[in-house]
Scaffold this motif. Structure first.
Motif, PDB file in Angstrom:
ATOM      1  N   LEU A 120     -39.694  17.117 -20.295  1.00  0.00           N
ATOM      2  CA  LEU A 120     -40.611  17.104 -19.072  1.00  0.00           C
ATOM      3  C   LEU A 120     -41.143  18.628 -18.621  1.00  0.00           C
ATOM      4  O   LEU A 120     -42.019  18.676 -18.015  1.00  0.00           O
ATOM      5  CB  LEU A 120     -39.810  16.257 -17.894  1.00  0.00           C
ATOM      6  CG  LEU A 120     -39.620  14.916 -18.097  1.00  0.00           C
ATOM      7  CD1 LEU A 120     -38.842  14.549 -16.921  1.00  0.00           C
ATOM      8  CD2 LEU A 120     -41.064  14.176 -18.136  1.00  0.00           C
ATOM      9  N   ALA A 145     -51.386  12.208 -15.098  1.00  0.00           N
ATOM     10  CA  ALA A 145     -51.578  11.428 -16.072  1.00  0.00           C
ATOM     11  C   ALA A 145     -52.041   9.976 -15.711  1.00  0.00           C
ATOM     12  O   ALA A 145     -52.643   9.277 -16.076  1.00  0.00           O
ATOM     13  CB  ALA A 145     -50.799  11.553 -17.601  1.00  0.00           C
ATOM     14  N   LYS A 196     -54.949   7.413 -15.695  1.00  0.00           N
ATOM     15  CA  LYS A 196     -55.060   5.905 -16.505  1.00  0.00           C
ATOM     16  C   LYS A 196     -55.387   5.024 -15.647  1.00  0.00           C
ATOM     17  O   LYS A 196     -56.209   4.221 -15.903  1.00  0.00           O
ATOM     18  CB  LYS A 196     -53.647   5.905 -17.173  1.00  0.00           C
ATOM     19  CG  LYS A 196     -53.569   6.809 -18.341  1.00  0.00           C
ATOM     20  CD  LYS A 196     -52.146   6.588 -19.008  1.00  0.00           C
ATOM     21  CE  LYS A 196     -51.060   7.022 -17.851  1.00  0.00           C
ATOM     22  NZ  LYS A 196     -49.732   7.027 -18.883  1.00  0.00           N
ATOM     23  N   THR A 207     -45.667   4.411 -17.468  1.00  0.00           N
ATOM     24  CA  THR A 207     -46.709   4.515 -16.406  1.00  0.00           C
ATOM     25  C   THR A 207     -47.896   4.059 -17.000  1.00  0.00           C
ATOM     26  O   THR A 207     -49.010   3.622 -16.124  1.00  0.00           O
ATOM     27  CB  THR A 207     -46.909   6.128 -16.203  1.00  0.00           C
ATOM     28  OG1 THR A 207     -47.229   6.850 -17.176  1.00  0.00           O
ATOM     29  CG2 THR A 207     -45.727   6.631 -15.192  1.00  0.00           C
ATOM     30  N   THR A 229     -51.006   6.755 -26.880  1.00  0.00           N
ATOM     31  CA  THR A 229     -50.079   7.723 -26.238  1.00  0.00           C
ATOM     32  C   THR A 229     -50.083   8.938 -27.646  1.00  0.00           C
ATOM     33  O   THR A 229     -49.534   8.467 -28.633  1.00  0.00           O
ATOM     34  CB  THR A 229     -48.781   7.117 -26.237  1.00  0.00           C
ATOM     35  OG1 THR A 229     -48.882   6.205 -25.612  1.00  0.00           O
ATOM     36  CG2 THR A 229     -47.977   8.080 -25.057  1.00  0.00           C
ATOM     37  N   GLY A 274     -43.880   9.940 -25.542  1.00  0.00           N
ATOM     38  CA  GLY A 274     -42.826  10.603 -24.883  1.00  0.00           C
ATOM     39  C   GLY A 274     -41.459  10.579 -25.279  1.00  0.00           C
ATOM     40  O   GLY A 274     -40.561  11.032 -24.716  1.00  0.00           O
ATOM     41  N   ASN A 312     -54.025   9.045 -24.016  1.00  0.00           N
ATOM     42  CA  ASN A 312     -52.784   9.856 -23.062  1.00  0.00           C
ATOM     43  C   ASN A 312     -52.351  11.048 -23.788  1.00  0.00           C
ATOM     44  O   ASN A 312     -51.545  10.917 -24.621  1.00  0.00           O
ATOM     45  CB  ASN A 312     -52.023   8.878 -22.808  1.00  0.00           C
ATOM     46  CG  ASN A 312     -50.917   9.284 -21.814  1.00  0.00           C
ATOM     47  OD1 ASN A 312     -50.948  10.444 -21.241  1.00  0.00           O
ATOM     48  ND2 ASN A 312     -49.759   8.465 -21.752  1.00  0.00           N
ATOM     49  N   ALA A 335     -50.624  13.502 -22.170  1.00  0.00           N
ATOM     50  CA  ALA A 335     -49.707  14.152 -21.332  1.00  0.00           C
ATOM     51  C   ALA A 335     -48.960  15.174 -21.827  1.00  0.00           C
ATOM     52  O   ALA A 335     -48.541  16.127 -21.326  1.00  0.00           O
ATOM     53  CB  ALA A 335     -48.815  12.973 -20.647  1.00  0.00           C
ATOM     54  N   TYR A 336     -48.648  14.855 -23.210  1.00  0.00           N
ATOM     55  CA  TYR A 336     -47.717  15.919 -23.942  1.00  0.00           C
ATOM     56  C   TYR A 336     -48.656  16.756 -25.006  1.00  0.00           C
ATOM     57  O   TYR A 336     -48.096  17.540 -25.829  1.00  0.00           O
ATOM     58  CB  TYR A 336     -46.835  15.128 -24.746  1.00  0.00           C
ATOM     59  CG  TYR A 336     -45.267  15.152 -24.088  1.00  0.00           C
ATOM     60  CD1 TYR A 336     -44.524  16.367 -23.943  1.00  0.00           C
ATOM     61  CD2 TYR A 336     -44.768  13.880 -23.713  1.00  0.00           C
ATOM     62  CE1 TYR A 336     -43.349  16.052 -23.147  1.00  0.00           C
ATOM     63  CE2 TYR A 336     -43.425  13.919 -22.906  1.00  0.00           C
ATOM     64  CZ  TYR A 336     -42.836  15.074 -22.655  1.00  0.00           C
ATOM     65  OH  TYR A 336     -41.663  14.934 -21.949  1.00  0.00           O
TER      66      TYR A 336
HETATM   67  C1  LIG Z   1     -44.853  12.414 -18.743  1.00  0.00           C
HETATM   68  C2  LIG Z   1     -45.580  11.346 -19.343  1.00  0.00           C
HETATM   69  C3  LIG Z   1     -46.718  10.604 -18.198  1.00  0.00           C
HETATM   70  C4  LIG Z   1     -46.502  10.888 -16.921  1.00  0.00           C
HETATM   71  O1  LIG Z   1     -47.485  11.928 -16.466  1.00  0.00           O
HETATM   72  P1  LIG Z   1     -47.555  12.301 -14.819  1.00  0.00           P
HETATM   73  O2  LIG Z   1     -48.761  13.490 -14.801  1.00  0.00           O
HETATM   74  O3  LIG Z   1     -46.554  12.777 -14.285  1.00  0.00           O
HETATM   75  O4  LIG Z   1     -48.514  10.876 -14.409  1.00  0.00           O
HETATM   76  C5  LIG Z   1     -47.687   9.762 -19.041  1.00  0.00           C
HETATM   77  N1  LIG Z   1     -47.565   9.628 -20.395  1.00  0.00           N
HETATM   78  C6  LIG Z   1     -46.599  10.213 -21.106  1.00  0.00           C
HETATM   79  C7  LIG Z   1     -46.738   9.847 -22.623  1.00  0.00           C
HETATM   80  C8  LIG Z   1     -45.743  11.211 -20.593  1.00  0.00           C
HETATM   81  O5  LIG Z   1     -44.965  11.740 -21.263  1.00  0.00           O
END
Ligand SMILES: *Cc1c(COP(=O)(O)O)cnc(C)c1O
Length: 381
Positions: free
Chosen positions: A23, A85, A89, A112, A162, A166, A191, A193-194
């Motif tokens: 994270l 993120a 969404k 999320t 995704t 994560g 998504n 985020a990573y």
């Molecule tokens: C950390 C994470 C999120 C959440 O991200 P935020 O910016 O805190 O909302 C969403 N999707 C994945 C795959 C994540 O690893």
């Protein structure tokens, strides 16, 4: 309750030298971002030169960042700043889907994504992963999930991938997933985020219609901050203007990030663009680390060879130690901390994830040495 509040004024943070928490690895501020945090920390600090549209502020250069730099960076037509993120969404789902519609998502989806769908009143059809040990997501699974939703007489108005997930850091074939969804006329939200801020990602090249990223996870920003990009076709709907409040975008409630978190993302952006160039080395380093950990008896799950710095390990050897160690399942957390290492959740031994992102080989040698010493110390006991 309201006397004795001193304890709130001097809050210290206790972290080890080497932090392996997935994270946190991509959200460490650059020196420029840390300075921006101080400079712009006051509330609404961004609003001095705003004429009604946050994303059109010219001083500091938010407009250029949001409307020129980020669209090129993400490979989308339009981009807006969000609080993360998840907010991106939700905004996309809320704008593009009707209550009662179905959204299709991979079985490795982040919680999320599920909550965003629930909040938007959507039903979920999952694309199951292949399960242990690779947890792979197949593109054909998207066609099958859409067909299943149709059997429920449902309207499928969005699919989410995704990228990577994560848990395992798996990179599915996004291009093939996009093609499968588009065969049914379903838009794909990626998504990232990573991904966004760690590795090269172009929504256009991957065929994604919508993309979200997380500033505090992968763009060296303090957050909460994120990005939401969309192709023209969907941007028109997501970023529609209020019929009554001039220049305000309804889905964003007018303005999103109103100060320091956005400025930290902007201040670190040049360094983020630069670090993405080193992504092949990051992947190589992650694979090298996996090989060394497996020699110590742990087993990497997910894509092999691995394509991301987020790595999931199964560790039966550490689990066995937890059965005999005096501190029980907390031994690993405490022993790693004694070696100056943190970021694996307290109490986990049998399976855990970590990230190698931005750590030097020397630091990772320290981590490997710590694991080895810990394992040997209990073998003797
Ligand atoms: C950390 C994470 C999120 C959440 O991200 P935020 O910016 O805190 O909302 C969403 N999707 C994945 C795959 C994540 O690893």
């Amino acid at each position: 309750m309201l006397d004795n509040l001193e304890k709130f004024t001097n809050l210290k943070r206790d972290i080890a030298q080497i932090n392996l928490d997935p994270l946190q690895r991509g959200g460490i501020l650059t020196p420029a971002a840390r300075a921006a945090l101080m400079e712009w920390g006051d509330g609404y600090s961004i609003c001095d030169f705003c004429a009604g549209r946050l994303d059109r502020i010219k001083t500091p250069p938010v407009e250029e960042f949001v409307h020129e730099v980020l669209p090129e960076f993400l490979g989308t037509d339009e981009v807006r700043i969000t609080h993360g993120a998840r907010e991106g969404k939700f905004a996309a789902m809320h704008a593009l889907c009707e209550k009662g519609d179905w959204v299709v998502m991979d079985g490795n989806a982040h919680y999320t994504t599920v909550l965003a769908a629930e909040r938007a009143g959507l039903k979920i059809e999952y694309v199951p992963s292949s399960g242990e040990p690779s947890y792979a997501i197949r593109a054909e699974g998207y066609a099958e999930a859409i067909e299943r939703a149709y059997e429920h007489k449902g309207n499928v108005s969005m699919a989410v991938l995704t990228y990577p997930d994560g848990n395992y850091g798996n990179m599915a074939d996004a291009r093939a997933v996009a093609d499968a969804c588009h065969d049914y006329g379903v838009p794909l939200l990626l998504n990232g985020a990573y991904a966004v801020g760690r590795m090269p990602v172009s929504a256009r090249d991957l065929g994604a219609d919508i993309i979200v990223g997380s500033g505090h996870k992968s763009m060296a920003a303090s957050g909460p901050v994120g990005v939401l990009g969309a192709s023209e076709e969907y941007a028109r709907i997501i970023f529609r203007l209020s019929p009554t409040k001039k220049n305000k975008e309804v889905e964003l409630l007018g303005c999103t990030v109103r100060g320091a978190p956005l400025l930290t993302m902007m201040a670190s952006f040049p360094a983020v663009v630069e670090r993405i160039r080193s992504w092949p080395e990051e992947v190589e380093k992650a694979r090298w680390f996996v090989a060394k950990m497996e020699r110590l008896g742990m087993e990497q799950q997910g894509d092999r060879p691995h394509n991301h710095d987020l790595i999931f390990f199964k560790a039966e050897n550490l689990y066995a130690i937890s059965q005999i160690a005096k501190k029980g399942r907390y031994f690993l957390y405490r022993d790693l901390k004694d070696h100056g290492i943190c970021g694996i959740k307290p109490g986990l031994t049998r399976q855990f994830k970590l990230s190698t992102f931005g750590l030097s080989r020397a630091e990772l040698e320290t981590v490997l040495g710590a694991f080895e010493e810990i394992i040997i110390s209990y073998a003797k006991a």
